[in-house]
Design a protein around this motif. Sequence first.
Motif, PDB file in Angstrom:
ATOM      1  N   SER A 231       0.938  -1.262  -0.128  1.00 28.59           N
ATOM      2  CA  SER A 231      -0.129  -0.020   0.017  1.00 28.59           C
ATOM      3  C   SER A 231       0.811   1.137  -0.024  1.00 28.59           C
ATOM      4  N   LYS A 232       1.940   1.037   0.744  1.00 27.55           N
ATOM      5  CA  LYS A 232       2.902   2.338   0.881  1.00 27.55           C
ATOM      6  C   LYS A 232       3.413   2.533  -0.453  1.00 27.55           C
ATOM      7  N   LEU A 233       3.583   1.764  -1.406  1.00 26.07           N
ATOM      8  CA  LEU A 233       4.237   2.050  -2.548  1.00 26.07           C
ATOM      9  C   LEU A 233       3.447   3.203  -3.477  1.00 26.07           C
ATOM     10  N   ALA A 234       2.100   3.049  -3.118  1.00 23.70           N
ATOM     11  CA  ALA A 234       1.269   4.004  -3.772  1.00 23.70           C
ATOM     12  C   ALA A 234       1.410   5.691  -3.307  1.00 23.70           C
ATOM     13  N   ASP A 235       2.007   5.702  -2.192  1.00 24.01           N
ATOM     14  CA  ASP A 235       1.904   7.152  -1.526  1.00 24.01           C
ATOM     15  C   ASP A 235       2.500   8.055  -2.496  1.00 24.01           C
ATOM     16  N   PRO A 236       3.586   7.942  -3.129  1.00 21.51           N
ATOM     17  CA  PRO A 236       4.334   8.849  -3.974  1.00 21.51           C
ATOM     18  C   PRO A 236       3.107   9.369  -5.149  1.00 21.51           C
TER      19      PRO A 236
END
Length: 701
Positions: free
Chosen positions: A341-346
């Motif tokens: 999920s964190k990969l989508a942050d940027p």
Amino acid sequence: MRNITLLPLIFALALPALSQSASGKGTSTMTDSHSKLPWMSATLAKSEKALVDKYGEAQRARAQRGLKQISEFWNDKDGNSAAFEEFVTANFAGDQATLDTMFNRYDALLEQYNGHMQEVGREFRTQAELDRGPILPFDDIFAGYDPSAHFIDDAFQNKMAFVVLLNFPLTTLDQRLTEGPNWSRRQWAEARLTQLFSKRIPADVNLEIANAGAESAKYIAEYNIWMHHVVNDKGERLFPAKMRLLSHWNLRDEIKSDYADTTNGLAKQRAIQQVMERIVSQTIPAVVIDNPQVDWNPFTNEVKPAAEKDSDFAPSPKKPVTNASEPDTRYAMLQRTYKASKLADPYSPAAPTFIARSFEDNRQIPEQRVRAILEQVVSSPEVAKVAALIQKRLGRPLEPFDVWYNGFRVKSKYSEAELDQIVAKKYPTAEAYRADIPNLLVKLGFPKDRADYIAANIIVDPARGSGHAMGSGMREAKVHLRTRVEKTGMNYKGYNIAVHEMGHNVEQTLSMKDMDYWLLNGVPNTAFTEALAFVFQARDLELLGLSQPDAQAEAMRTLNDFWGTYEIAGVGLVDMGVWHWMYDHPNATPAELKAATIQIAKDVWNKYYAPVFHKKDVVLLAIYSHMIDSFLYLPDYSIGHMIAFQIEGQVNKAGKVGPEFERMVKSGNIAPDLWMKNATGQPVGPEALLKATDEALNVIR
Ligand SMILES: [Zn+2]
């Protein structure tokens, strides 16, 4: 109840596909093509000057905003600085007339796209979903295909999305909540339009999120406990042969049904609690998971080859019979969903963490408010009162598993067989039910012309499964009520579901066909459509001409819902605490995540549950499987209960369902709190639930 609606299909499109059945190890390297383009700042200045020169100083602020918005998503594959400038000059709507035309065209064309994709998807799933003979293997291929899966990618690639971002404002949830009450409907529709394109998550990131979700869902789906092999100190088997319970749903439901077992119920409930605690703490021996070939005493944790055989099922490869613990797999799975999920942050500048996306994009209620609402329920004075009542009804002090107490029930006035007979006579076929829909709606208080208008928009289909409602994606398409009718006629269970689904269909019809802007079609989230459907379902007996449940039964139902909300609110608080901990400790090991989860579960328990159950440091609130594979979904349940009470309370106050229902759904897909204020005068919150609980406590003593 399943409610298949693509009502905010287009919004769902913007979210990562959580349930994609993709497999394989997502080891892709994430390419960051988004990194600052060296020419961007000079090009922005140049473009701004060009736009102001062309359209005047009055357009400077809009130009600045639009340029900034597109610059956050533009990457080198979208074009060089010359292409950027050319795009901006060609697509900036510098006067109101052009802007209006642009807005109206997007509203109309997205309706066409969404509506037709929904129609294609529905047709592709027809064989799988309707009772129309055998499903051939290729039917499943059609059913699994999502023709709109790449819409967002395409819209950025062909720049349909950039036109929107150049011309209309991206908003934060905070703005929608503070400024939204004063917005025009058009402004709300514009906010929804840009929200569609507020994220540009690369395909490889979405794939990794889908893979992480699929892998953890698979882990959960295979997490069975063979209960006949759960033994006590004397080697006794409390549970019947072949009983295989999936964690946590079946384990929890077994605790609930054990209240009816006056001989062994309590011993069984204690054993299941022990099993649950071993799963949370990962002290469960790995060999006992989904394995009827070993006997296990969850109290001593002793494991032996099974002394009794009730199944040929055996794990493959065969595992050695030791009590070596499961190696924190539960937490490794959870952690993988976090890391993916964190990969989508940027790629999500307006909501740059998964926690923000979960609350601000999906739920649309700020996290602090959700937390406050949940805490308001678990710390309410009603908890102690209802707990005392349960203790009195049980005739013993409460134990931790009593968070799943299910004894607030009264026997229905009519037997299921009686009801089956009445319903089968009235509705021998699906067609008979369809023909009666206008009458049912009139009975619910809709004026005759409105009842006919709504009924004409509902197509009734024979379902394979228990039934569902399917909305449309555009005004000119109809909605579908899928219902199951046996050869002997409709039975009561099928009828009860059909009335619920009909509630969805009415909402789907009114919130689409009568909406001022297509972009505002629907309701804020699924909790709203569920609550509206339950308004119908709760009146099913009345619609048969029978008397509704009395005050006693209603009070029991309220107490049951309150206790369920108390339980699930704590679970939601744990889920939220754990996601924060993961964001605060990105490099933690699964063992560290386990320790943190246990501590968070204990903290929530000690604060809000220990005073009622008189036992500290219980970890049961961390047993929910959703916590592992459902990406911060658990707070939704409590909010759903509250919304249901608010809407039901409002309909009761109004007396008639029909006109009030129509009035409420007119708001469409605006912020949940605003919708609820329009509907009831109050934002989303637990007051209606707590008030109903107080009233119920006066009835049941
Ligand atoms: Zn439903």
